[in-house]
Design a protein around this motif. Structure first.
Motif, PDB file in Angstrom:
ATOM      1  N   TYR A  49       0.862  -1.210   0.104  1.00  0.00           N
ATOM      2  CA  TYR A  49      -0.018   0.092   0.140  1.00  0.00           C
ATOM      3  C   TYR A  49       0.973   1.133  -0.060  1.00  0.00           C
ATOM      4  O   TYR A  49       0.763   2.089   0.904  1.00  0.00           O
ATOM      5  CB  TYR A  49      -0.984  -0.093   1.450  1.00  0.00           C
ATOM      6  CG  TYR A  49      -1.747  -1.457   1.186  1.00  0.00           C
ATOM      7  CD1 TYR A  49      -3.086  -1.494   0.408  1.00  0.00           C
ATOM      8  CD2 TYR A  49      -1.430  -2.428   1.980  1.00  0.00           C
ATOM      9  CE1 TYR A  49      -3.759  -2.579   0.398  1.00  0.00           C
ATOM     10  CE2 TYR A  49      -2.084  -3.361   2.073  1.00  0.00           C
ATOM     11  CZ  TYR A  49      -3.419  -3.573   1.142  1.00  0.00           C
ATOM     12  OH  TYR A  49      -4.099  -4.675   1.382  1.00  0.00           O
ATOM     13  N   ASN A  51       0.880   3.829  -2.321  1.00  0.00           N
ATOM     14  CA  ASN A  51       0.445   5.057  -2.827  1.00  0.00           C
ATOM     15  C   ASN A  51      -0.088   6.100  -1.629  1.00  0.00           C
ATOM     16  O   ASN A  51      -0.797   5.649  -0.917  1.00  0.00           O
ATOM     17  CB  ASN A  51      -0.546   4.536  -3.664  1.00  0.00           C
ATOM     18  CG  ASN A  51      -1.171   5.845  -4.634  1.00  0.00           C
ATOM     19  OD1 ASN A  51      -0.728   7.068  -4.077  1.00  0.00           O
ATOM     20  ND2 ASN A  51      -1.719   5.855  -5.740  1.00  0.00           N
ATOM     21  N   ASN A  54      -3.665   6.259  -1.087  1.00  0.00           N
ATOM     22  CA  ASN A  54      -4.515   5.130  -0.306  1.00  0.00           C
ATOM     23  C   ASN A  54      -4.380   5.229   1.053  1.00  0.00           C
ATOM     24  O   ASN A  54      -3.505   5.652   1.839  1.00  0.00           O
ATOM     25  CB  ASN A  54      -3.539   3.668  -0.806  1.00  0.00           C
ATOM     26  CG  ASN A  54      -4.579   2.486  -0.216  1.00  0.00           C
ATOM     27  OD1 ASN A  54      -4.878   2.514   0.762  1.00  0.00           O
ATOM     28  ND2 ASN A  54      -4.850   1.861  -1.544  1.00  0.00           N
ATOM     29  N   SER A 179     -12.312  -1.755   0.540  1.00  0.00           N
ATOM     30  CA  SER A 179     -10.929  -1.146  -0.054  1.00  0.00           C
ATOM     31  C   SER A 179     -10.726   0.077   0.525  1.00  0.00           C
ATOM     32  O   SER A 179     -11.607   0.987   0.806  1.00  0.00           O
ATOM     33  CB  SER A 179     -11.111  -1.130  -1.581  1.00  0.00           C
ATOM     34  OG  SER A 179     -10.020  -0.185  -2.122  1.00  0.00           O
ATOM     35  N   THR A 180      -9.332   0.478   0.654  1.00  0.00           N
ATOM     36  CA  THR A 180      -8.860   1.685   1.115  1.00  0.00           C
ATOM     37  C   THR A 180      -8.627   2.747   0.332  1.00  0.00           C
ATOM     38  O   THR A 180      -8.270   3.803   0.663  1.00  0.00           O
ATOM     39  CB  THR A 180      -7.638   1.472   2.245  1.00  0.00           C
ATOM     40  OG1 THR A 180      -6.665   0.640   1.583  1.00  0.00           O
ATOM     41  CG2 THR A 180      -8.205   0.752   3.446  1.00  0.00           C
ATOM     42  N   SER A 181      -8.610   2.103  -0.914  1.00  0.00           N
ATOM     43  CA  SER A 181      -8.375   3.099  -2.378  1.00  0.00           C
ATOM     44  C   SER A 181      -9.605   4.371  -2.091  1.00  0.00           C
ATOM     45  O   SER A 181     -10.744   4.240  -1.741  1.00  0.00           O
ATOM     46  CB  SER A 181      -8.698   2.304  -3.380  1.00  0.00           C
ATOM     47  OG  SER A 181      -8.641   3.380  -4.706  1.00  0.00           O
ATOM     48  N   ARG A 182      -9.228   5.648  -2.361  1.00  0.00           N
ATOM     49  CA  ARG A 182     -10.098   6.524  -2.427  1.00  0.00           C
ATOM     50  C   ARG A 182     -11.047   6.551  -3.525  1.00  0.00           C
ATOM     51  O   ARG A 182     -12.182   7.194  -3.359  1.00  0.00           O
ATOM     52  CB  ARG A 182      -9.339   7.860  -2.096  1.00  0.00           C
ATOM     53  CG  ARG A 182      -8.656   8.354  -1.172  1.00  0.00           C
ATOM     54  CD  ARG A 182      -7.849   9.576  -1.052  1.00  0.00           C
ATOM     55  NE  ARG A 182      -7.061   9.869   0.064  1.00  0.00           N
ATOM     56  CZ  ARG A 182      -6.424  10.874   0.241  1.00  0.00           C
ATOM     57  NH1 ARG A 182      -6.516  11.824  -0.330  1.00  0.00           N
ATOM     58  NH2 ARG A 182      -5.794  10.770   1.619  1.00  0.00           N
TER      59      ARG A 182
END
Length: 209
Positions: A49, A51, A54, A179-182
Motif C-alpha cells: 500500500y 500510494n 491510499n 478497499s482503502t482506495s479513495r
C-alpha cells in the motif's frame, strides 16, 4: 523468487511480478491481503500500500493510535515503511497480496482492469505463519482471487462479512473488508469502523478498547 519482474508477451501486454515480498512475522495471527501494488511512479515507499493517496496506513493509524498521520514520514507525502514494519511485527500482522503475477490492462492499479496471471502461492505463505487464524481481504477482487483457490465454489461474502475458509485442511476465517482506495465510495470513518471491528474480533488490542 524474483520480484518486480516485467515480461513482455505482446504489444500491449506486460506480465508483472509483484514488487515486494510478503511481510510475514513469525508471530502472525492475522493477515491482510490486497490485490496488486500500483505502478512504480505511484509508490511513495517500497512496501505494501505504497500510494500516499491510499488510506490503508491512515486506517491503521486511526484504529490503533487514534492518529491518521501516525505512520506518515514527517511532513513528506510518504509513509514510514520501517515504522510500519516494526508495528506489524510487534502485533503479529502479516501483509501479502493475493496476486503474484498480473497484467495491467489499462496500465494502472485499478482492480477492474487487472488480469490475474498467477495467484499467490497460498500454501507456501501459510506454511511460514503457522499461528495465523484470520485473513482479511481488502476489497472484492482480492476476495474473489482467494475464493478461486478453493476446490468448491463459495459465494462471495458481502463487505464486512466473515466466513469460514478451509484451505488444505487448515481452518481459517476470511473477512471481506472495504478497499482503502479513495476510489471506493465509502467514507474514511466507515472504513476505519470496519477494520477496527475485524481486528477486535481477531483478538488484537485497538485504541480505546
Amino acid at each position: 523468487m524474483k520480484y518486480d519482474e516485467l515480461i513482455t508477451i505482446g504489444p500491449n501486454e506486460v506480465v508483472e511480478t509483484r514488487p515486494f515480498p510478503p511481510f510475514l512475522p513469525s508471530n502472525t495471527t492475522v493477515m491482510l491481503m490486497g490485490t496488486f501494488p500500483p505502478t512504480s511512479e505511484k509508490r511513495a515507499m517500497e512496501f505494501h500500500y505504497p500510494n500516499f493517496q491510499n488510506d490503508m496506513w491512515r486506517v491503521y493509524g486511526l484504529v490503533f493510535f487514534h492518529d491518521k498521520d501516525y505512520f506518515r514520514k514527517g511532513d513528506e507525502k510518504a509513509f514510514d515503511s520501517d515504522k510500519i514494519k516494526a508495528f506489524l511485527a510487534e502485533r503479529g500482522i502479516a501483509s501479502c497480496p493475493t496476486v503474484l503475477k498480473a497484467i495491467r490492462e489499462k496500465g494502472n492499479a485499478s482492480d477492474a482492469f487487472l488480469k490475474v496471471v498467477e495467484p499467490v502461492p497460498l500454501a507456501e505463505v501459510l506454511a511460514q505463519i503457522p499461528h495465523c487464524k484470520h485473513i482479511a481481504t481488502t476489497g472484492g477482487k482480492a476476495t474473489e482471487v482467494l475464493l478461486s483457490l478453493l476446490p468448491k465454489k463459495v459465494k462471495l461474502p458481502k463487505s464486512g462479512e466473515t466466513i469460514p475458509y478451509i484451505f488444505e485442511g487448515r481452518e481459517l476465517t476470511l473477512t471481506r473488508l472495504p478497499s482503502t482506495s479513495r476510489a471506493y465510495p465509502l467514507s474514511l470513518a466507515k472504513k476505519v469502523d470496519a477494520y477496527r471491528q475485524f481486528f477486535v474480533q481477531s483478538g488484537l488490542d485497538v485504541y480505546g478498547e
